[in-house]
Design a protein around this motif. Structure first.
Motif, PDB file in Angstrom:
ATOM      1  N   ALA A  46       9.716  11.768 -43.175  1.00 27.88           N
ATOM      2  CA  ALA A  46       9.060  13.074 -43.140  1.00 27.88           C
ATOM      3  C   ALA A  46       7.750  12.936 -42.390  1.00 27.88           C
ATOM      4  CB  ALA A  46       8.818  13.559 -44.567  1.00 27.88           C
ATOM      5  N   ASP A  47       6.979  14.005 -42.310  1.00 29.20           N
ATOM      6  CA  ASP A  47       5.652  13.922 -41.709  1.00 29.20           C
ATOM      7  C   ASP A  47       4.838  12.871 -42.453  1.00 29.20           C
ATOM      8  OD1 ASP A  47       6.315  15.894 -39.930  1.00 29.20           O
ATOM      9  OD2 ASP A  47       5.348  17.503 -41.060  1.00 29.20           O
ATOM     10  N   PHE A  48       4.053  12.095 -41.686  1.00 35.74           N
ATOM     11  CA  PHE A  48       3.363  10.938 -42.250  1.00 35.74           C
ATOM     12  C   PHE A  48       1.860  11.075 -42.105  1.00 35.74           C
ATOM     13  CE2 PHE A  48       1.342   6.785 -41.520  1.00 35.74           C
ATOM     14  CZ  PHE A  48       1.641   6.144 -42.714  1.00 35.74           C
ATOM     15  N   GLN A  87      -9.804   8.420 -49.358  1.00 37.33           N
ATOM     16  CA  GLN A  87      -8.536   8.544 -48.631  1.00 37.33           C
ATOM     17  C   GLN A  87      -7.544   9.414 -49.397  1.00 37.33           C
ATOM     18  OE1 GLN A  87      -6.928   5.024 -46.632  1.00 37.33           O
ATOM     19  NE2 GLN A  87      -8.829   3.929 -47.073  1.00 37.33           N
ATOM     20  N   ALA A  88      -7.609   9.360 -50.722  1.00 36.71           N
ATOM     21  CA  ALA A  88      -6.766  10.248 -51.524  1.00 36.71           C
ATOM     22  C   ALA A  88      -7.126  11.702 -51.262  1.00 36.71           C
ATOM     23  CB  ALA A  88      -6.913   9.916 -53.008  1.00 36.71           C
ATOM     24  N   ALA A  89      -8.426  11.982 -51.193  1.00 37.33           N
ATOM     25  CA  ALA A  89      -8.880  13.341 -50.905  1.00 37.33           C
ATOM     26  C   ALA A  89      -8.493  13.759 -49.495  1.00 37.33           C
ATOM     27  CB  ALA A  89     -10.396  13.434 -51.083  1.00 37.33           C
ATOM     28  N   ALA A  90      -8.530  12.813 -48.545  1.00 37.52           N
ATOM     29  CA  ALA A  90      -8.146  13.116 -47.170  1.00 37.52           C
ATOM     30  C   ALA A  90      -6.663  13.458 -47.084  1.00 37.52           C
ATOM     31  CB  ALA A  90      -8.469  11.936 -46.260  1.00 37.52           C
ATOM     32  N   LEU A  91      -5.834  12.783 -47.891  1.00 34.04           N
ATOM     33  CA  LEU A  91      -4.402  13.090 -47.930  1.00 34.04           C
ATOM     34  C   LEU A  91      -4.177  14.525 -48.382  1.00 34.04           C
ATOM     35  CD1 LEU A  91      -1.330  12.448 -48.080  1.00 34.04           C
ATOM     36  CD2 LEU A  91      -1.764  11.588 -50.401  1.00 34.04           C
ATOM     37  N   ILE A  92      -4.854  14.937 -49.427  1.00 36.65           N
ATOM     38  CA  ILE A  92      -4.685  16.300 -49.938  1.00 36.65           C
ATOM     39  C   ILE A  92      -5.186  17.313 -48.910  1.00 36.65           C
ATOM     40  CG2 ILE A  92      -5.364  17.914 -51.740  1.00 36.65           C
ATOM     41  CD1 ILE A  92      -3.313  15.718 -52.555  1.00 36.65           C
ATOM     42  N   ALA A  93      -6.299  17.016 -48.264  1.00 36.18           N
ATOM     43  CA  ALA A  93      -6.819  17.918 -47.236  1.00 36.18           C
ATOM     44  C   ALA A  93      -5.833  18.046 -46.079  1.00 36.18           C
ATOM     45  CB  ALA A  93      -8.172  17.410 -46.736  1.00 36.18           C
ATOM     46  N   ALA A  94      -5.209  16.925 -45.709  1.00 39.32           N
ATOM     47  CA  ALA A  94      -4.212  16.966 -44.628  1.00 39.32           C
ATOM     48  C   ALA A  94      -2.999  17.788 -45.037  1.00 39.32           C
ATOM     49  CB  ALA A  94      -3.789  15.542 -44.269  1.00 39.32           C
ATOM     50  N   ALA A  95      -2.594  17.667 -46.300  1.00 45.24           N
ATOM     51  CA  ALA A  95      -1.443  18.436 -46.775  1.00 45.24           C
ATOM     52  C   ALA A  95      -1.740  19.926 -46.734  1.00 45.24           C
ATOM     53  CB  ALA A  95      -1.072  18.009 -48.192  1.00 45.24           C
ATOM     54  N   GLY A 140      -0.128  24.120 -45.588  1.00 46.84           N
ATOM     55  CA  GLY A 140      -0.670  25.377 -46.082  1.00 46.84           C
ATOM     56  C   GLY A 140      -0.900  25.405 -47.573  1.00 46.84           C
ATOM     57  N   GLY A 141      -0.680  24.275 -48.251  1.00 49.76           N
ATOM     58  CA  GLY A 141      -0.853  24.169 -49.691  1.00 49.76           C
ATOM     59  C   GLY A 141       0.053  23.090 -50.228  1.00 49.76           C
ATOM     60  N   ILE A 142       0.086  22.947 -51.544  1.00 44.46           N
ATOM     61  CA  ILE A 142       0.927  21.939 -52.195  1.00 44.46           C
ATOM     62  C   ILE A 142       1.582  22.575 -53.417  1.00 44.46           C
ATOM     63  CG2 ILE A 142       1.018  19.661 -53.296  1.00 44.46           C
ATOM     64  CD1 ILE A 142      -1.672  19.046 -51.885  1.00 44.46           C
ATOM     65  N   ASP A 143       2.881  22.544 -53.459  1.00 39.37           N
ATOM     66  CA  ASP A 143       3.602  23.022 -54.641  1.00 39.37           C
ATOM     67  C   ASP A 143       3.979  21.880 -55.568  1.00 39.37           C
ATOM     68  OD1 ASP A 143       3.819  25.869 -53.912  1.00 39.37           O
ATOM     69  OD2 ASP A 143       5.002  25.093 -52.244  1.00 39.37           O
ATOM     70  N   VAL A 144       4.288  20.726 -54.980  1.00 39.08           N
ATOM     71  CA  VAL A 144       4.724  19.569 -55.774  1.00 39.08           C
ATOM     72  C   VAL A 144       4.027  18.320 -55.253  1.00 39.08           C
ATOM     73  CG1 VAL A 144       6.685  18.205 -56.580  1.00 39.08           C
ATOM     74  CG2 VAL A 144       7.001  20.636 -56.075  1.00 39.08           C
ATOM     75  N   LEU A 145       3.377  17.604 -56.149  1.00 34.47           N
ATOM     76  CA  LEU A 145       2.788  16.304 -55.839  1.00 34.47           C
ATOM     77  C   LEU A 145       3.535  15.250 -56.627  1.00 34.47           C
ATOM     78  CD1 LEU A 145       0.660  14.235 -54.880  1.00 34.47           C
ATOM     79  CD2 LEU A 145      -0.782  14.993 -56.810  1.00 34.47           C
ATOM     80  N   ILE A 146       4.046  14.237 -55.920  1.00 35.97           N
ATOM     81  CA  ILE A 146       4.771  13.157 -56.583  1.00 35.97           C
ATOM     82  C   ILE A 146       4.011  11.854 -56.365  1.00 35.97           C
ATOM     83  CG2 ILE A 146       6.945  11.886 -56.754  1.00 35.97           C
ATOM     84  CD1 ILE A 146       8.329  14.445 -55.812  1.00 35.97           C
TER      85      ILE A 146
END
Length: 252
Positions: A48-50, A60-68, A73-79
């Motif tokens: 998938a997109d990386f 870096q965790a915060a950067a991942l969420i910002a990139a998502a 356009g948002g996050i419905d499911v975080l695994i």
């Protein structure tokens, strides 16, 4: 629409470039979702997109969420799938190794979930967080003591977040038994698993992914703070004697 149809849903999978994580990403993609995976190194062929991130680092965790948010356009499911540890005796493992194992398996899911919280909270439909736990966190884990302790903490963390962040955010845990993957396969003895797991085999990564689809679906809309065991009926740990005897033969 089928309840397991994930069309239009936005999914983030940590450690999603191989093994269980890649299977989870593939399952959501096949169900119609848009998926962003992360890892410390970019895979040769991305599922998938990386996004490159070491989620042990809060920034870096915060950067991942910002990139998502930017890409999906948002996050419905975080695994929160990223995890693992090499087998090593507790008396010989270095303090640095123990710290890294706990950071990856306990603190990293907390960092990513914490970063995702305002995004999920402020969305009209809220969101779902799934922790990939382990049977090692539900019983003694000799040879991977720090890993087992971290997974036990992860199970507890999920229950705590489920209470704190309800009703907008559901948080659940998959408590996973032996899995046959390219990363964990050498540690899984098929003959031992056949003797000690009622289902007679290790799980396939796709079966863990299917359980994630279920928990993230409307079918589990009232399920939060739960620990769903995906262990083939109950793992009898390999460090104990096989439970199968002439009195309790395997079912044909």
């Amino acid at each position: 629409m089928h309840p397991l149809d994930a069309s239009g849903r936005r999914v983030v999978v940590t450690g999603g470039t191989r093994g269980i994580g890649a299977a989870i990403a593939r399952a959501f993609l096949n169900a119609g979702a848009r998926v962003l995976v992360c890892g410390r190194t970019e895979p040769g062929s991305a599922v998938a997109d990386f996004f490159r991130a070491d989620v042990r680092d809060p920034e870096q965790a915060a950067a991942l969420i910002a990139a998502a948010v930017k890409q999906l356009g948002g996050i419905d499911v975080l695994i929160n799938n990223a995890g693992g540890a090499p087998p090593v005796s507790a008396n010989t493992a270095s303090p640095r190794l123990h710290a890294k194992v706990i950071e990856l398996n306990l603190l990293a899911p907390l960092h990513v979930s914490q970063a995702a919280y305002p995004v999920l909270r402020d969305q009209p439909g809220g969101g779902h967080i799934i922790m990939i736990g382990s049977m090692s966190g539900a019983r003694p884990s000799p040879g991977t003591a720090a890993y087992g302790a971290a997974k036990a903490g992860l199970h507890h963390l999920a229950g705590s977040l489920a209470m704190e962040w309800a009703p907008k955010i559901r948080v659940n845990t998959l408590v996973v038994g032996p899995v046959d993957t390219e990363t964990h396969g050498p540690q899984v003895d098929p003959q031992a698993v056949a003797r000690t797991v009622p289902m007679g085999r290790a799980a396939m990564p796709a079966e863990i992914a299917d359980a994630c689809l279920l928990l993230a679906s409307p079918l589990a809309g009232y399920v939060s703070g739960a620990e769903l065991a995906v262990h083939g009926g109950g793992e009898w740990p390999g460090y104990l004697a096989d439970p199968r005897t002439e009195a309790y033969p395997p079912q044909k």
